[in-house]
Scaffold this active site. Structure first.
Site, short mmCIF file in Angstrom:
data_model
loop_
_atom_site.label_atom_id
_atom_site.label_comp_id
_atom_site.label_asym_id
_atom_site.label_seq_id
_atom_site.Cartn_x
_atom_site.Cartn_y
_atom_site.Cartn_z
N GLU A 221 0.82 -1.22 0.00
CA GLU A 221 0.00 0.00 0.00
C GLU A 221 0.85 1.26 0.00
OE1 GLU A 221 -2.75 -0.08 3.29
OE2 GLU A 221 -3.97 -1.66 2.37
N GLU A 309 -6.21 -7.42 -0.47
CA GLU A 309 -6.42 -7.28 0.98
C GLU A 309 -7.74 -6.55 1.21
OE1 GLU A 309 -3.14 -5.72 3.57
OE2 GLU A 309 -4.77 -4.51 4.43
#
Ligand code: IDC
Length: 384
Positions: A221, A309
């Site tokens: 991320e 995710e």
């Protein structure tokens, strides 16, 4: 007198010759007679042999068809049709993840928590349970790069790589796909540890080149204002390093703002490589319609999206669960055949953990061992 003797001799010879002729002819006839049934017999044997072979063949193919049907039924019930032994090496066609025959594949699975913090859940019994009882066909191995115990900070590099090797081995033994996740987070920008990433992915992709079930996620991320341009520049260096060893593996690229701005990737995707997908992450109690629309628009614009995710609690990994939003997400993901991997396989005291914090075992779980997230997920994955 001489003439009479001659005549007699002549008659005797004639009789003898006639006799010999008769005997020989008879013998031949007999041989012929005997030969006929033999030929007949052989044709009969040949015919019955063919018959048996035909019957046998029919029986064989009937048997094979029955076996195939039984296998399909088992796999359908367990949601395991899309496993490496059946789908083989995956690829990306248009926006869709596909198998070797070009059929759409949807990976649905679970991510470990940080490997350094919860190594005990990387065990083959548990992976087997996830596959059989939950219908999971992918496991994500999340290796934090920063944070405490991170690969690029104070972590045990060899120990972490060993865990990844074991994770890949267990997933392979259990006929599942596996994602090797370079879990950047507090390090914000993947370029911060670009050299380490290069070394890591070079080493891992060399080791797993002969596997057909390994996917590489090159930056979990990006955040803290990291632009898509910076991520692209990183991707353009890491992807060729993986490709040099493992030319076809599917590679997942993170997107800006904690892997949410897939629209920016859709507007300017990485070019020159096949089998690239872009990640979108959501936490259902925080991210709702607006992020779902962003995802749908990016896919409609031609971007292959992979949800590597997500949680059904809020973005902190804790807090209340929003089942209605979680179900809305799953409905959209299934409609678009997008793959999704849930956070996280641990008993940490947070609502995203799938195992209750009071449960210490690491395999042999039953319903009461799971958290609310765990129970919801098990139901979704096993399509009960
Ligand atoms: C969280 C964990 C938490 C841990 C923290 C580390 O659940 O136990 O202490 O990371 O900073 C992400 C990240 C993922 C986060 C998760 C929940 O990829 O690492 O895990 N999350 O905050 N993105 C959005 C949410």
């Amino acid at each position: 007198m001489k003439n009479k003797r001659k005549r007699i001799m002549c008659i005797v010879s004639c009789i003898f010759l006639a006799l010999v002729y008769c005997l020989t002819a008879c013998g031949r006839g007999k041989e012929k007679e005997e030969a006929q049934p033999k030929e007949k017999e052989q044709t009969e044997i040949q015919e019955s042999r063919e018959e048996i072979e035909k019957e046998g063949g029919e029986k064989e193919s009937e048997k094979e068809a029955a076996e195939e049907k039984a296998l399909e039924e088992i796999q359908e019930t367990e949601g395991l049709l899309q496993a490496p032994s059946i789908c083989g090496r995956l690829a990306v066609r248009g926006t869709q993840l596909v198998d070797q025959q070009g059929e759409a594949v949807q990976l649905r699975g679970i991510s470990t928590h940080g490997l350094a913090w919860f190594p005990q859940y990387v065990n083959e019994e548990l992976f087997g349970e996830l596959r059989e009882d939950w219908g999971v066909n992918v496991v994500r191995l999340a290796m934090y790069t920063a944070e405490s115990g991170g690969y690029c900070t104070d972590g045990d590099k060899d120990g972490l790589k060993d865990l990844i090797r074991r994770g890949v081995e267990y997933a392979t033994n259990q006929d599942m796909y596996v994602i090797v996740d370079w879990h950047i987070l507090s390090d914000n920008n993947p370029n911060q540890y670009r050299a380490e990433a290069l070394g890591f992915f070079d080493e891992m992709s060399k080791e797993f080149a002969d596997h057909n079930n390994v996917l590489y996620e090159i930056c979990n991320e990006p955040n803290g204002g990291t632009s898509w341009g910076e991520i692209k520049s990183y991707a353009n260096e890491i992807i060729p390093a993986i490709r040099a060893n493992d030319p076809d593996a599917v590679i997942l690229v993170g997107t800006p703002n904690w892997s949410q701005y897939v629209n920016e990737a859709a507007a300017d995707p990485v070019t020159g490589f096949e089998n690239i997908m872009y990640t979108l992450h959501f936490y259902a109690a925080t991210h709702t319609d607006s992020l779902r629309n962003t995802m749908a628009e990016a896919i409609d614009a031609g971007l292959p999206v992979f949800v590597s995710e997500y949680g059904i609690c809020d973005a902190s990994g804790n807090g209340g669960i929003d089942e209605a939003q979680a179900n809305a997400w799953v409905e959209t993901l299934d409609r678009y055949q997008v793959s999704y991997v849930a956070w996280n396989l641990s008993n940490k005291e947070e609502t995203s953990a799938l195992i209750r914090s009071t449960v210490d075992k690491t395999s042999g779980f039953s319903e009461e061992d799971f958290s609310d997230s765990g129970r919801w997920l098990r139901q979704v994955l096993s399509r009960e």
